[in-house]
Design a protein around this motif. Structure first.
Motif: not given
Length: 102
Positions: A10-11, A43-45, A52-55
């Motif tokens: 996830n770099e 998350p998977e997708t 998710s990044l924003a949260a």
């Protein structure tokens, strides 16, 4: 908890977290918390990862006492405010923390 390989996989997303944090002028603690939260709940997708990044950034800033509005975080991350609003409480609970009562 996450593995070291999660950081490698996830770099680019971690770089995106830093870009969003730069736009919001967040302190290092908030950035670190956001990265930890994101990696712990990836998350998977890819479609779900941006929200998710924003949260993660919103919650990371909240935990670090460097609070920003959901709208400001959403704008900086390129998602809707609703995306942050729908995900942040679940994210904070997944991290084992209590959501604030405001």
């Amino acid at each position: 908890m996450y593995r070291a390989s999660d950081e490698v996989e996830n770099e680019q997303w971690l770089a995106d977290i830093n870009e969003v944090a730069d736009r919001l002028d967040l302190a290092e603690e908030a950035r670190s918390r956001a990265a930890d939260l994101f990696l712990s709940t990836v998350p998977e997708t890819d479609r779900s990862k941006r929200a998710s990044l924003a949260a993660s950034v919103y919650v990371g800033a909240l935990i670090a006492g460097d609070r920003r509005s959901q709208g400001d975080v959403a704008d900086a991350a390129g998602v809707s405010r609703l995306s942050v609003q729908q995900r942040w409480k679940d994210l904070i609970e997944q991290a084992g923390l209590d959501a604030p009562d405001w």
